[in-house]
Design a protein around this motif. Structure first.
Motif, short mmCIF file in Angstrom:
data_model
loop_
_atom_site.label_atom_id
_atom_site.label_comp_id
_atom_site.label_asym_id
_atom_site.label_seq_id
_atom_site.Cartn_x
_atom_site.Cartn_y
_atom_site.Cartn_z
N GLU A 66 94.43 -21.54 -59.60
CA GLU A 66 93.85 -20.19 -59.57
C GLU A 66 94.91 -19.12 -59.79
OE1 GLU A 66 90.63 -19.12 -59.48
OE2 GLU A 66 90.25 -21.24 -59.83
N GLU A 67 96.04 -19.29 -59.13
CA GLU A 67 97.13 -18.32 -59.24
C GLU A 67 97.72 -18.32 -60.66
OE1 GLU A 67 99.62 -15.28 -58.05
OE2 GLU A 67 97.95 -16.15 -56.93
N THR A 68 97.86 -19.50 -61.24
CA THR A 68 98.38 -19.60 -62.60
C THR A 68 97.46 -18.88 -63.58
OG1 THR A 68 99.46 -21.71 -62.12
CG2 THR A 68 99.05 -21.21 -64.44
N LEU A 69 96.16 -19.02 -63.38
CA LEU A 69 95.18 -18.40 -64.28
C LEU A 69 94.82 -16.97 -63.89
CD1 LEU A 69 92.81 -21.47 -64.70
CD2 LEU A 69 94.49 -20.62 -66.35
N SER A 70 95.38 -16.45 -62.82
CA SER A 70 94.98 -15.14 -62.29
C SER A 70 95.09 -13.97 -63.26
CB SER A 70 95.74 -14.83 -60.99
OG SER A 70 97.11 -14.63 -61.26
N CYS B 63 86.15 -15.44 -68.43
CA CYS B 63 85.91 -15.93 -69.79
C CYS B 63 87.20 -16.44 -70.42
CB CYS B 63 85.30 -14.81 -70.64
SG CYS B 63 84.84 -15.35 -72.28
N GLU B 64 88.30 -15.73 -70.23
CA GLU B 64 89.59 -16.15 -70.77
C GLU B 64 90.06 -17.45 -70.12
OE1 GLU B 64 91.74 -11.93 -71.94
OE2 GLU B 64 91.69 -12.54 -69.83
N ARG B 65 89.77 -17.63 -68.83
CA ARG B 65 90.14 -18.86 -68.15
C ARG B 65 89.47 -20.06 -68.79
NH1 ARG B 65 90.62 -17.70 -61.71
NH2 ARG B 65 91.71 -15.73 -61.91
N LEU B 66 88.16 -19.94 -68.99
CA LEU B 66 87.41 -21.03 -69.62
C LEU B 66 87.96 -21.31 -71.02
CD1 LEU B 66 83.74 -20.15 -68.60
CD2 LEU B 66 85.10 -22.10 -67.83
N ALA B 67 88.19 -20.26 -71.78
CA ALA B 67 88.69 -20.41 -73.15
C ALA B 67 90.08 -21.05 -73.14
CB ALA B 67 88.72 -19.06 -73.86
N LYS C 21 92.95 -28.17 -73.59
CA LYS C 21 92.42 -29.54 -73.66
C LYS C 21 92.48 -30.04 -75.10
CE LYS C 21 89.25 -29.09 -69.78
NZ LYS C 21 87.82 -28.92 -69.41
N LYS C 22 92.12 -29.20 -76.05
CA LYS C 22 92.18 -29.60 -77.46
C LYS C 22 93.62 -29.83 -77.90
CE LYS C 22 87.94 -27.69 -79.31
NZ LYS C 22 87.35 -26.77 -80.29
N LEU C 23 94.51 -28.96 -77.50
CA LEU C 23 95.92 -29.10 -77.88
C LEU C 23 96.56 -30.32 -77.22
CD1 LEU C 23 97.16 -25.40 -77.78
CD2 LEU C 23 96.73 -26.81 -79.78
#
Length: 150
Positions: free
Chosen positions: A124-128, A133-137, A143-145
């Motif tokens: 959560e802190e890393t993605l804060s 929407c940006e988190r999901l993207a 995951k693709k990379l």
């Protein structure tokens, strides 16, 4: 302007390159991990190995290597350090004497019980800095990379 001029090193902006950005993001995540995990000697890669060993149960190094995407030589060193700390157990496979089976030790179970809630907070802190929407993207793109190019 020739093609050679367009591709000159002076036109190369390192801060716009994917490798540089991934490394900086990983450095940020690692700093958060080190700050939030109570065990000062546990690295994020060791944590990943322990979580994988717990999930798989008693399993050979080759399977853990595959699941964690850690090369076999590096994984052997990580396992040796975790074993030395009493966090995992390593035994000879009775069915295949060439294989070693790795399992979580009681001390490792205890450490994971404390560390997993912190790890959720670390994510959560890393993605804060990102919106929902940006988190999901970001996670979907990563995951693709992360798909292996074997």
């Amino acid at each position: 302007m020739s093609n050679a001029d367009q591709n000159a090193p002076s036109d190369y902006d390192l801060e716009q390159q994917i490798g540089y950005l991934l490394r900086r993001a990983y450095q940020r995540h690692t700093a958060i991990f080190q700050k939030e995990i109570a065990d000062d000697h546990l690295t994020s890669v060791q944590f990943a190995v322990m979580v994988t060993v717990k999930k798989l149960g008693s399993s050979p190094l080759v399977q853990i290597s595959h699941e964690t995407a850690i090369d076999h030589a590096t994984l052997r060193d990580i396992v040796a350090r975790l074993k030395k700390r009493g966090l995992i157990r390593v035994i000879q496979d009775s069915a295949d004497r060439r294989q070693k089976l790795v399992s979580i030790a009681p001390a490792g179970e205890s450490l994971l019980a404390d560390a997993i809630p912190a790890a959720r907070h670390i994510t959560e802190e890393t993605l804060s800095p990102l919106s929902a929407c940006e988190r999901l993207a970001a996670l979907e793109v990563l995951k693709k990379l992360a798909i292996s190019v074997e």
